[in-house]
Design an enzyme around this catalytic site. Structure first.
Site: not given
Ligand SMILES: Cc1cc2nc3c(=O)[nH]c(=O)nc-3n(C[C@H](O)[C@H](O)[C@H](O)COP(=O)(O)O)c2cc1C
Length: 365
Positions: A117, A121, A186, A188-189, A221, A250
């Site tokens: 992804n 934000f 993240s 993505n910023t 995080k 993350n």
């Molecule tokens: C579509 C998407 C959006 C996410 N948005 C955020 C976010 O806004 N803030 C954040 O700290 N992590 C964000 N994450 C990361 C997740 O909270 C998590 O740390 C990461 O996906 C790893 O866990 P998983 O393997 O269970 O998905 C996002 C992940 C995905 C897939």
């Protein structure tokens, strides 16, 4: 129930674009969240048994939480408990409302059970999320489990003003949640991850703590791509800035090797990778953090958890709580309950009475 999801619901959802499927799932849960009867039915089917944990002064009904990014707008606050979750991390929330990156910005890598992804934000801003949370509180549907909020930096705010941007969001949200997570990881910023640098992070923590008169737990995080040395620098701030814990991790900017051309195409997309390929690295980070802090700092383990085995791996490495995001996409709504039940079995076969006894039990000298 898992069978129904995998054979019927998931193929239907996966015919839609990834973000659209995500939005319809959250919208459905938001609808259910507004109706006590429906909520009760969902709870009957998907609710998890109690497996209590007490971490940074908060009581959790079970150690399995929803990771940040799934409910960015606090749309379905009461619904997650009905799906068996023991806490929810809402957001990421930024001070300024922002649309995020242009779509498409979320991609499934199905053979690897992963997601990429680059949402960036997208959220309605701290003031709108605060208003939404106030409405949930007034509705009487506020969940019994702790609520966390993931704080991000607004894209328009320059890095040098980041501390003020985070502190603004914290100020309007601090009385509406139980704990806060500073998200500087993240991918993505633009340049956000530079804020993991010790001096920049120290400034953010100082700004937040200066507003934290009620002593809300503030966590950070981290990215799985940080070196152990960089993680150790962050740990140096924990004591002085009274940081309650670390969320590890993350998404990653790394990509697995693959000979599959369809996967290679998806892995060429810019963004953070989550799901199964992240599992081992995020556990490594947890193991390192647990050892460096002699198990004294609470850790929330997240990355590639799909099953009780995966959750247990993170707990015995040192995580006091775990969170899931991508696993829920692939495994469906029965997932939290299955993990909690599986953890109960694992505790009794290991001879432990509580989750706390299991934390770090395979990571001690
Ligand atoms: C579509 C998407 C959006 C996410 N948005 C955020 C976010 O806004 N803030 C954040 O700290 N992590 C964000 N994450 C990361 C997740 O909270 C998590 O740390 C990461 O996906 C790893 O866990 P998983 O393997 O269970 O998905 C996002 C992940 C995905 C897939």
């Amino acid at each position: 129930m898992g069978w129904l999801h995998k054979k019927i619901i998931r193929p239907l959802l996966f015919r839609q674009d990834s973000e659209r499927a995500h939005n319809s799932a959250v919208r459905s849960l938001a609808f259910i969240s507004r109706d006590e009867f429906l909520l009760g039915c969902v709870k009957k089917i998907f609710g998890a048994p109690e497996l209590p944990a007490e971490v940074f002064g908060l009581k959790f009904p079970n150690p399995v939480g929803l990771a940040a990014g799934m409910d960015k707008h606090a749309a379905a606050v009461p619904g997650w408990a009905a799906l068996g979750f023991g806490h929810v991390e809402l957001g990421g929330v930024t001070w300024h409302a922002q649309p995020g990156n242009p779509p498409p910005r979320m991609f499934r890598a199905i053979p690897d059970e992963a997601v990429i992804n680059r949402m960036g934000f997208n959220n309605s801003g701290a003031l709108a999320v605060a208003e939404k949370l106030r409405k949930w509180k007034q509705s009487g549907g506020w969940p019994a489990h702790p609520i966390g909020i993931n704080l991000g930096k607004s894209k328009i705010t320059p890095l040098e003003n980041a501390a003020e941007d985070y502190a603004n969001s914290f100020r309007v949200l601090r009385d509406l949640a139980d704990f806060f997570v500073v998200n500087v990881s993240s991918p993505n910023t633009p340049n956000l991850r530079q804020l993991q640098d010790k001096a920049a992070l120290d400034e953010i923590f100082a700004a937040l703590q200066s507003q934290n008169s009620t002593g809300k737990p503030i966590l950070v995080k981290v990215a799985p791509d940080l070196t152990f040395e960089a993680l150790d620098e962050i740990l140096e701030l924990v004591g002085p800035r009274n940081i309650a814990g670390i969320v590890a991790t993350n998404t990653t900017i790394a990509r697995p090797q693959t000979g599959d051309p369809a996967l290679q195409k998806i892995y060429a997309e810019t963004g953070g990778l989550s799901g199964k390929p992240l599992r081992a690295r995020s556990t490594e980070v947890i193991r390192h953090l647990y050892r460096q802090t002699n198990g004294k700092l609470p850790l929330i383990g997240v990355g590639g958890i799909f099953s009780a085995d995966n959750a247990w791996e993170k707990i015995v490495a040192g995580a006091s709580l775990v969170q899931v995001y991508t696993g829920l996409v692939y495994e469906g709504p029965v997932m939290a309950k299955k993990i909690v039940c599986g953890l109960q079995d694992k505790l009794s076969s290991a001879g432990f009475k509580t989750i706390a006894e299991a934390v770090g039990s395979k990571n001690r000298a």
